[in-house]
Write a protein that holds these residues in place. Structure first.
Motif, PDB file in Angstrom:
ATOM      1  N   ALA A   3       0.849  -1.181   0.000  1.00  0.00           N
ATOM      2  CA  ALA A   3       0.000   0.000   0.000  1.00  0.00           C
ATOM      3  C   ALA A   3       0.889   1.236   0.000  1.00  0.00           C
ATOM      4  O   ALA A   3       1.678   1.435   0.911  1.00  0.00           O
ATOM      5  CB  ALA A   3      -0.895  -0.006   1.227  1.00  0.00           C
ATOM      6  N   SER A   4       0.794   2.031  -1.041  1.00  0.00           N
ATOM      7  CA  SER A   4       1.580   3.253  -1.127  1.00  0.00           C
ATOM      8  C   SER A   4       0.694   4.444  -0.848  1.00  0.00           C
ATOM      9  O   SER A   4      -0.464   4.467  -1.239  1.00  0.00           O
ATOM     10  CB  SER A   4       2.204   3.401  -2.514  1.00  0.00           C
ATOM     11  N   LYS A   5       1.259   5.412  -0.182  1.00  0.00           N
ATOM     12  CA  LYS A   5       0.560   6.658   0.100  1.00  0.00           C
ATOM     13  C   LYS A   5       1.429   7.806  -0.371  1.00  0.00           C
ATOM     14  O   LYS A   5       2.633   7.676  -0.528  1.00  0.00           O
ATOM     15  CB  LYS A   5       0.271   6.804   1.600  1.00  0.00           C
ATOM     16  N   PHE A   6       0.817   8.944  -0.543  1.00  0.00           N
ATOM     17  CA  PHE A   6       1.473  10.134  -1.037  1.00  0.00           C
ATOM     18  C   PHE A   6       1.471  11.154   0.087  1.00  0.00           C
ATOM     19  O   PHE A   6       0.455  11.306   0.771  1.00  0.00           O
ATOM     20  CB  PHE A   6       0.665  10.629  -2.237  1.00  0.00           C
ATOM     21  N   ALA A   7       2.582  11.802   0.316  1.00  0.00           N
ATOM     22  CA  ALA A   7       2.654  12.786   1.389  1.00  0.00           C
ATOM     23  C   ALA A   7       3.418  14.021   0.924  1.00  0.00           C
ATOM     24  O   ALA A   7       4.333  13.931   0.108  1.00  0.00           O
ATOM     25  CB  ALA A   7       3.347  12.201   2.612  1.00  0.00           C
ATOM     26  N   PHE A   8       3.047  15.157   1.452  1.00  0.00           N
ATOM     27  CA  PHE A   8       3.751  16.410   1.235  1.00  0.00           C
ATOM     28  C   PHE A   8       4.596  16.663   2.472  1.00  0.00           C
ATOM     29  O   PHE A   8       4.092  16.611   3.594  1.00  0.00           O
ATOM     30  CB  PHE A   8       2.745  17.555   1.032  1.00  0.00           C
ATOM     31  N   ILE A   9       5.885  16.893   2.285  1.00  0.00           N
ATOM     32  CA  ILE A   9       6.784  17.118   3.416  1.00  0.00           C
ATOM     33  C   ILE A   9       7.193  18.593   3.395  1.00  0.00           C
ATOM     34  O   ILE A   9       8.006  19.010   2.579  1.00  0.00           O
ATOM     35  CB  ILE A   9       8.016  16.196   3.350  1.00  0.00           C
ATOM     36  N   PRO A  10       6.602  19.406   4.270  1.00  0.00           N
ATOM     37  CA  PRO A  10       6.743  20.861   4.177  1.00  0.00           C
ATOM     38  C   PRO A  10       8.151  21.405   4.394  1.00  0.00           C
ATOM     39  O   PRO A  10       8.480  22.465   3.871  1.00  0.00           O
ATOM     40  CB  PRO A  10       5.784  21.389   5.241  1.00  0.00           C
ATOM     41  N   ASP A  11       9.008  20.699   5.130  1.00  0.00           N
ATOM     42  CA  ASP A  11      10.349  21.242   5.375  1.00  0.00           C
ATOM     43  C   ASP A  11      11.436  20.532   4.560  1.00  0.00           C
ATOM     44  O   ASP A  11      12.608  20.679   4.832  1.00  0.00           O
ATOM     45  CB  ASP A  11      10.676  21.206   6.869  1.00  0.00           C
ATOM     46  N   TRP A  12      11.055  19.762   3.529  1.00  0.00           N
ATOM     47  CA  TRP A  12      12.019  19.075   2.674  1.00  0.00           C
ATOM     48  C   TRP A  12      12.790  20.097   1.843  1.00  0.00           C
ATOM     49  O   TRP A  12      12.220  20.984   1.246  1.00  0.00           O
ATOM     50  CB  TRP A  12      11.281  18.100   1.755  1.00  0.00           C
ATOM     51  N   LYS A  13      14.107  19.978   1.802  1.00  0.00           N
ATOM     52  CA  LYS A  13      14.953  20.881   1.025  1.00  0.00           C
ATOM     53  C   LYS A  13      15.305  20.222  -0.298  1.00  0.00           C
ATOM     54  O   LYS A  13      15.954  19.186  -0.337  1.00  0.00           O
ATOM     55  CB  LYS A  13      16.242  21.220   1.796  1.00  0.00           C
ATOM     56  N   SER A  14      14.886  20.829  -1.375  1.00  0.00           N
ATOM     57  CA  SER A  14      15.118  20.310  -2.720  1.00  0.00           C
ATOM     58  C   SER A  14      16.399  20.885  -3.300  1.00  0.00           C
ATOM     59  O   SER A  14      16.694  22.066  -3.126  1.00  0.00           O
ATOM     60  CB  SER A  14      13.949  20.695  -3.621  1.00  0.00           C
ATOM     61  N   TRP A  15      17.149  20.062  -4.016  1.00  0.00           N
ATOM     62  CA  TRP A  15      18.321  20.581  -4.744  1.00  0.00           C
ATOM     63  C   TRP A  15      17.890  21.135  -6.095  1.00  0.00           C
ATOM     64  O   TRP A  15      18.607  21.878  -6.740  1.00  0.00           O
ATOM     65  CB  TRP A  15      19.385  19.498  -4.922  1.00  0.00           C
ATOM     66  N   ARG A  16      16.691  20.777  -6.536  1.00  0.00           N
ATOM     67  CA  ARG A  16      16.196  21.139  -7.854  1.00  0.00           C
ATOM     68  C   ARG A  16      15.446  22.478  -7.846  1.00  0.00           C
ATOM     69  O   ARG A  16      15.471  23.207  -8.811  1.00  0.00           O
ATOM     70  CB  ARG A  16      15.262  20.026  -8.348  1.00  0.00           C
ATOM     71  N   PHE A  17      14.752  22.781  -6.749  1.00  0.00           N
ATOM     72  CA  PHE A  17      13.916  23.978  -6.669  1.00  0.00           C
ATOM     73  C   PHE A  17      14.321  24.821  -5.477  1.00  0.00           C
ATOM     74  O   PHE A  17      14.590  24.306  -4.407  1.00  0.00           O
ATOM     75  CB  PHE A  17      12.435  23.597  -6.499  1.00  0.00           C
ATOM     76  N   GLN A  18      14.299  26.139  -5.659  1.00  0.00           N
ATOM     77  CA  GLN A  18      14.574  27.059  -4.568  1.00  0.00           C
ATOM     78  C   GLN A  18      13.292  27.635  -3.972  1.00  0.00           C
ATOM     79  O   GLN A  18      13.319  28.266  -2.935  1.00  0.00           O
ATOM     80  CB  GLN A  18      15.465  28.208  -5.054  1.00  0.00           C
ATOM     81  N   THR A  19      12.171  27.421  -4.640  1.00  0.00           N
ATOM     82  CA  THR A  19      10.901  27.957  -4.175  1.00  0.00           C
ATOM     83  C   THR A  19      10.127  26.905  -3.397  1.00  0.00           C
ATOM     84  O   THR A  19      10.312  25.704  -3.591  1.00  0.00           O
ATOM     85  CB  THR A  19      10.041  28.433  -5.364  1.00  0.00           C
ATOM     86  N   PRO A  21       6.019  26.021  -2.062  1.00  0.00           N
ATOM     87  CA  PRO A  21       6.187  24.573  -2.151  1.00  0.00           C
ATOM     88  C   PRO A  21       6.642  24.172  -3.545  1.00  0.00           C
ATOM     89  O   PRO A  21       6.531  24.954  -4.493  1.00  0.00           O
ATOM     90  CB  PRO A  21       4.783  24.036  -1.857  1.00  0.00           C
ATOM     91  N   ASN A  22       7.151  22.945  -3.686  1.00  0.00           N
ATOM     92  CA  ASN A  22       7.584  22.440  -4.983  1.00  0.00           C
ATOM     93  C   ASN A  22       7.334  20.927  -5.049  1.00  0.00           C
ATOM     94  O   ASN A  22       7.092  20.287  -4.034  1.00  0.00           O
ATOM     95  CB  ASN A  22       9.050  22.771  -5.232  1.00  0.00           C
ATOM     96  N   ILE A  23       7.416  20.363  -6.252  1.00  0.00           N
ATOM     97  CA  ILE A  23       7.076  18.950  -6.430  1.00  0.00           C
ATOM     98  C   ILE A  23       8.055  17.996  -5.759  1.00  0.00           C
ATOM     99  O   ILE A  23       7.709  16.842  -5.519  1.00  0.00           O
ATOM    100  CB  ILE A  23       6.883  18.561  -7.911  1.00  0.00           C
ATOM    101  N   ASP A  24       9.274  18.441  -5.455  1.00  0.00           N
ATOM    102  CA  ASP A  24      10.212  17.566  -4.748  1.00  0.00           C
ATOM    103  C   ASP A  24       9.788  17.325  -3.300  1.00  0.00           C
ATOM    104  O   ASP A  24      10.281  16.412  -2.650  1.00  0.00           O
ATOM    105  CB  ASP A  24      11.633  18.129  -4.770  1.00  0.00           C
ATOM    106  N   GLN A  25       8.878  18.126  -2.795  1.00  0.00           N
ATOM    107  CA  GLN A  25       8.384  17.939  -1.434  1.00  0.00           C
ATOM    108  C   GLN A  25       7.285  16.882  -1.363  1.00  0.00           C
ATOM    109  O   GLN A  25       6.866  16.505  -0.286  1.00  0.00           O
ATOM    110  CB  GLN A  25       7.864  19.272  -0.882  1.00  0.00           C
ATOM    111  N   ASN A  26       6.835  16.413  -2.523  1.00  0.00           N
ATOM    112  CA  ASN A  26       5.848  15.340  -2.581  1.00  0.00           C
ATOM    113  C   ASN A  26       6.602  14.006  -2.579  1.00  0.00           C
ATOM    114  O   ASN A  26       7.500  13.803  -3.379  1.00  0.00           O
ATOM    115  CB  ASN A  26       5.011  15.435  -3.861  1.00  0.00           C
ATOM    116  N   HIS A  27       6.233  13.115  -1.710  1.00  0.00           N
ATOM    117  CA  HIS A  27       6.915  11.828  -1.601  1.00  0.00           C
ATOM    118  C   HIS A  27       5.923  10.685  -1.526  1.00  0.00           C
ATOM    119  O   HIS A  27       4.865  10.801  -0.931  1.00  0.00           O
ATOM    120  CB  HIS A  27       7.789  11.780  -0.333  1.00  0.00           C
TER     121      HIS A  27
END
Length: 133
Positions: A3-19, A21-27
């Motif tokens: 069973a897979s679930k989708f989560a938004f991680i608000p304090d995740w630091k992306s190397w791809r985006f500086q803004t 929220p961004n899609i790298d925060q979705n896991h």
């Protein structure tokens, strides 16, 4: 069954985006693999829509007559001669979109955003080098 679930991680630091929220925060995560749950954090959670990114790609060759099958895809231009079709995809999780583009090989090309097109190009270059070395 996994069973897979989708989560938004608000304090995740992306190397791809500086803004944010961004899609790298979705896991994606598998709830059947959770071994323990730690103490609560001081991160404030709120209900929100998952961040998305518009990606413009072009299908050609064997995919020139591509018909969108996903709710997040829309045709933005179809070549009258049937040589290619331009697709706009609303991406909420880069990994799976990336895998789909790579499996299409030379029949698909990410056009924009430029940095994601470059990321796909680099992946093809690495694969080429593995086979030719």
């Amino acid at each position: 069954m996994c069973a897979s679930k989708f989560a938004f991680i608000p304090d995740w630091k992306s190397w791809r985006f500086q803004t944010f929220p961004n899609i790298d925060q979705n896991h994606l995560f598998r709830i059947d693999r959770i071994e323990s749950v730690g103490p609560a954090t001081d991160v404030h959670w709120v209900s929100c829509d998952f961040p998305t990114l518009k990606v413009h790609s072009q299908m050609s060759g064997q995919l020139a007559n591509y018909q969108p099958r996903r709710k997040d895809e829309v045709v933005i231009y179809r070549d009258p001669e049937g040589q290619f079709v331009d697709i706009e995809t609303t991406v909420d999780y880069w990994f799976w979109f990336r895998q789909r583009m790579l499996q299409y090989g030379a029949n698909a090309q990410v056009l924009t955003p430029d940095f994601l097109a470059k990321e796909i190009q680099n992946e093809y270059q690495k694969a080429y080098e593995k086979y030719c070395s």
